[in-house]
Write an enzyme that holds these catalytic residues in place. Structure first.
Site, short mmCIF file in Angstrom:
data_model
loop_
_atom_site.label_atom_id
_atom_site.label_comp_id
_atom_site.label_asym_id
_atom_site.label_seq_id
_atom_site.Cartn_x
_atom_site.Cartn_y
_atom_site.Cartn_z
N GLU A 104 33.41 26.55 27.07
CA GLU A 104 34.73 27.09 27.41
C GLU A 104 35.76 25.98 27.50
O GLU A 104 35.43 24.83 27.83
CB GLU A 104 34.65 27.83 28.76
CG GLU A 104 33.84 29.11 28.71
CD GLU A 104 34.31 30.05 27.61
OE1 GLU A 104 35.44 30.55 27.70
OE2 GLU A 104 33.55 30.28 26.65
N ARG A 132 47.72 38.36 33.53
CA ARG A 132 48.96 37.89 32.89
C ARG A 132 49.83 39.01 32.35
O ARG A 132 50.99 38.80 31.98
CB ARG A 132 48.62 36.88 31.78
CG ARG A 132 48.25 35.53 32.33
CD ARG A 132 47.65 34.65 31.26
NE ARG A 132 46.28 35.04 30.97
CZ ARG A 132 45.56 34.50 29.98
NH1 ARG A 132 46.09 33.60 29.18
NH2 ARG A 132 44.31 34.88 29.79
N GLY A 139 36.84 29.56 23.86
CA GLY A 139 35.59 28.83 23.87
C GLY A 139 35.39 28.17 22.50
O GLY A 139 35.72 28.76 21.47
N GLY A 194 38.10 43.44 33.12
CA GLY A 194 39.04 42.42 33.60
C GLY A 194 40.39 43.02 33.98
O GLY A 194 40.76 44.10 33.53
C1 UD1 Z 1 35.92 34.78 26.46
C2 UD1 Z 1 34.81 33.82 26.03
C3 UD1 Z 1 35.39 32.74 25.14
C4 UD1 Z 1 36.10 33.36 23.97
C5 UD1 Z 1 37.14 34.38 24.42
C6 UD1 Z 1 37.65 35.14 23.23
C7 UD1 Z 1 33.25 33.78 27.91
C8 UD1 Z 1 32.74 33.01 29.04
N1 UD1 Z 1 34.21 33.23 27.20
O1 UD1 Z 1 36.82 34.01 27.25
O2 UD1 Z 1 34.39 31.88 24.69
O3 UD1 Z 1 36.73 32.37 23.18
O4 UD1 Z 1 36.55 35.34 25.32
O5 UD1 Z 1 38.71 35.98 23.60
O6 UD1 Z 1 32.75 34.85 27.65
N2 UD1 Z 1 35.44 40.91 31.33
C9 UD1 Z 1 34.79 41.84 32.12
N3 UD1 Z 1 34.27 41.43 33.30
C10 UD1 Z 1 34.34 40.16 33.74
C11 UD1 Z 1 35.04 39.23 32.94
C12 UD1 Z 1 35.58 39.63 31.73
O7 UD1 Z 1 34.67 43.00 31.75
O8 UD1 Z 1 33.83 39.89 34.82
C13 UD1 Z 1 36.02 41.36 30.05
C14 UD1 Z 1 37.52 41.25 30.01
O9 UD1 Z 1 38.11 42.47 30.43
C15 UD1 Z 1 37.78 40.97 28.55
C16 UD1 Z 1 36.54 40.24 28.07
O10 UD1 Z 1 35.54 40.52 29.03
O11 UD1 Z 1 37.93 42.15 27.80
C17 UD1 Z 1 36.75 38.74 27.95
O12 UD1 Z 1 37.07 38.24 29.23
P1 UD1 Z 1 38.12 37.10 29.45
O13 UD1 Z 1 38.23 36.82 30.88
O14 UD1 Z 1 39.39 37.44 28.73
O15 UD1 Z 1 37.37 35.90 28.73
P2 UD1 Z 1 38.03 34.62 28.15
O16 UD1 Z 1 38.28 33.66 29.23
O17 UD1 Z 1 39.15 34.98 27.26
#
Ligand code: UD1
Ligand code: CA
Length: 456
Positions: free
Chosen positions: A154, A15, A139, A11
């Protein structure tokens, strides 16, 4: 038993408003990702897989040798991210830990506990959950009448009723590898954000009759995620207290933890005292019975035992035992001090070697110099090491005595036990045991001052 791990770190961290990928932002001097990697490794994982995307080259460089790298070229969601790690894991038997790279406070014991619970329950997936006073943004864990986990919804997809649930998904899971990647490939981006949600796996498993477990974390601070720089600073404080607590438990006195900053790679010996307003950074190693601070900064420096450093800055240097530094010294990179060296007030040392027992007590600049043992450098002495084009060395033999306010115009050599007269500008080598004086003869005019006063 086989335990693998995938750290999701592709990600952008929008922010953070940063050029640097989020997981590379520092906490107590180390990138936040390195804490997660260490926790995973300490929990018993051999070669974790890190999923990279934004700033992939930088992130990959950071974890080189510590993890395998899977590339997610487009950030389509957490399920899609985990899928990219498939080639590394698909044929492994055993369990898989999944977590984000942005929860650096997670502890190895917690991960190990999650794995233990997962294994003993025989579930296909186990979610680490926490109760939050304010669950906004996370979530929510939806449980059925029997109390079992039904699904994770979510924030953006939750009904008003679901939004009231305070048990949240920490984003940390343990899965059976068997069947996981097949299930992941079936996840569809049918939700408000149009993303492939890893959390959909839970409902999928429940519908298929595969067991899903949950472990409720007691202290939710451990899973504080970092999304912006305000949270970065909050987590930094927690991490700093943790590192200082560990130091204190190992026998180091930290007089005021609130104003003391010690990096996570720093090592400090027993009975060393750290006074307030002190920063100890990088790979600094400090011996026993030292007194460090107040008001000091040590970076990438090795310090022996019995050393005092007060109100001083020491960078990339080597300090022997029983040295006395400061107040107000500035030791620049590649300074090496033998045992029992004194570097006093308002002294700058750069790229120099000072032999055992040598003293530079006040107001001096020593650069590109080699001093033997028991050399005394008088107040105000300057090594003139730079002619505007190049740096030149100064060599001073054992037990030489450099008079106050001497200018040593480099390149120049002062022999062992030689003496220079106070105020001399030394441009030629001085042999051992000699005296070198370079100074205009003093004129004394008797009564001159009195006569001047009378005229007025
Ligand atoms: C996610 C969870 C949510 C949980 C939260 C906890 C999902 C759908 N939701 O939400 O239930 O409460 O984490 O912090 O999983 N990432 C990737 N590739 C992507 C998207 C994300 O590598 O395409 C990585 C991000 O870098 C991060 C992690 O996955 O380290 C979580 O992603 P983020 O977008 O922060 O998920 P949340 O919306 O916080
Ligand atoms: Ca997040």
């Amino acid at each position: 038993m086989n335990l693998a791990a995938v750290i999701l770190a592709a990600g952008k961290g929008t922010r953070m408003k940063s050029k640097l990928p989020k997981v590379l932002h520092n906490l107590c001097g180390s990138p936040m990702l390195s804490y997660v990697l260490d926790a995973v490794t300490a929990a018993g994982v051999d070669q974790p897989v890190v999923v990279v995307g934004h700033g992939s080259d930088q992130v990959a460089r950071q974890v080189a040798g510590l993890a395998q790298i899977a590339l997610q070229t487009e950030q389509l969601g957490t399920a899609h991210a985990l899928l990219q790690a498939g080639p590394f894991l698909q044929n492994l038997p055993g369990q898989l830990l999944v977590l984000g790279g942005d929860t650096p406070l997670i502890e190895a014991d917690t991960l190990a506990g999650l794995v233990r619970s997962h294994r003993s329950s025989g579930a296909a997936a186990t979610v680490l959950t926490a109760e939050m006073v304010d669950p906004t943004g996370y979530g929510r864990v939806v449980r059925g009448q029997q109390g079992g986990v039904c699904k994770i919804v979510e924030q953006k997809d939750a009904s008003p009723e679901e939004k009231r649930i305070r048990e949240i998904n920490t984003g940390i899971y343990c899965f059976e590898v068997a069947g996981l990647f097949e299930a992941l490939s079936l996840v569809a981006p049918i939700n408000v954000q149009g993303e492939y949600y890893l959390t959909d796996i839970i409902e999928m498993y429940v519908n298929e009759g595969r067991a899903v477990g949950a472990v409720l974390l007691k202290d939710s601070t451990e899973v504080t995620g970092i999304n912006d720089r305000v949270q970065l600073a909050e987590v930094e404080q927690i991490m700093r207290r943790r590192l200082l607590r560990d130091l204190m438990k190992s026998g180091v006195t930290v007089v005021d933890p609130a104003s003391t900053f010690v990096g996570r790679k720093v090592r400090v010996g027993r009975d060393t005292i750290i006074h307030p307003f002190t920063l100890i950074e990088g790979s600094t190693v400090i011996g026993e019975d030292c007194v460090i601070g107040p008001g000091s900064r040590l970076s990438n420096t090795t310090v022996g035992s019995g050393v005092t450093v007060q109100n001083s800055i020491v960078l990339d240097s080597l300090i022997g035992d029983n040295c006395n530094i400061g107040p107000f010294s500035y030791l620049r990179p590649e300074t090496r001090l033998g045992n029992g060296v004194k570097v006093g007030d308002f002294v700058e040392i750069k790229k120099s070697l000072l032999g055992a027992g040598s003293k530079v007590p006040h107001l001096s600049y020593v650069g590109d110099a080699t001093l033997g043992e028991k050399v005394n450098i008088g107040a105000g002495t300057i090594t003139c090491n730079y002619d505007g084009y190049k740096k030149s060395p100064t060599h001073i033999g054992d037990e030489a005595f450099i008079g106050s306010n001497t200018n040593l115009v480099a390149p120049v050599e002062i022999g062992a036990r030689a003496v220079t007269g106070a105020g001399s500008t030394i441009t030629r080598n001085v042999p051992a045991d000699a005296l070198a004086v370079e100074r205009a003869k003093q004129n004394v005019l008797p009564g001159w001052a009195a006569r001047k006063k009378e005229k007025k």
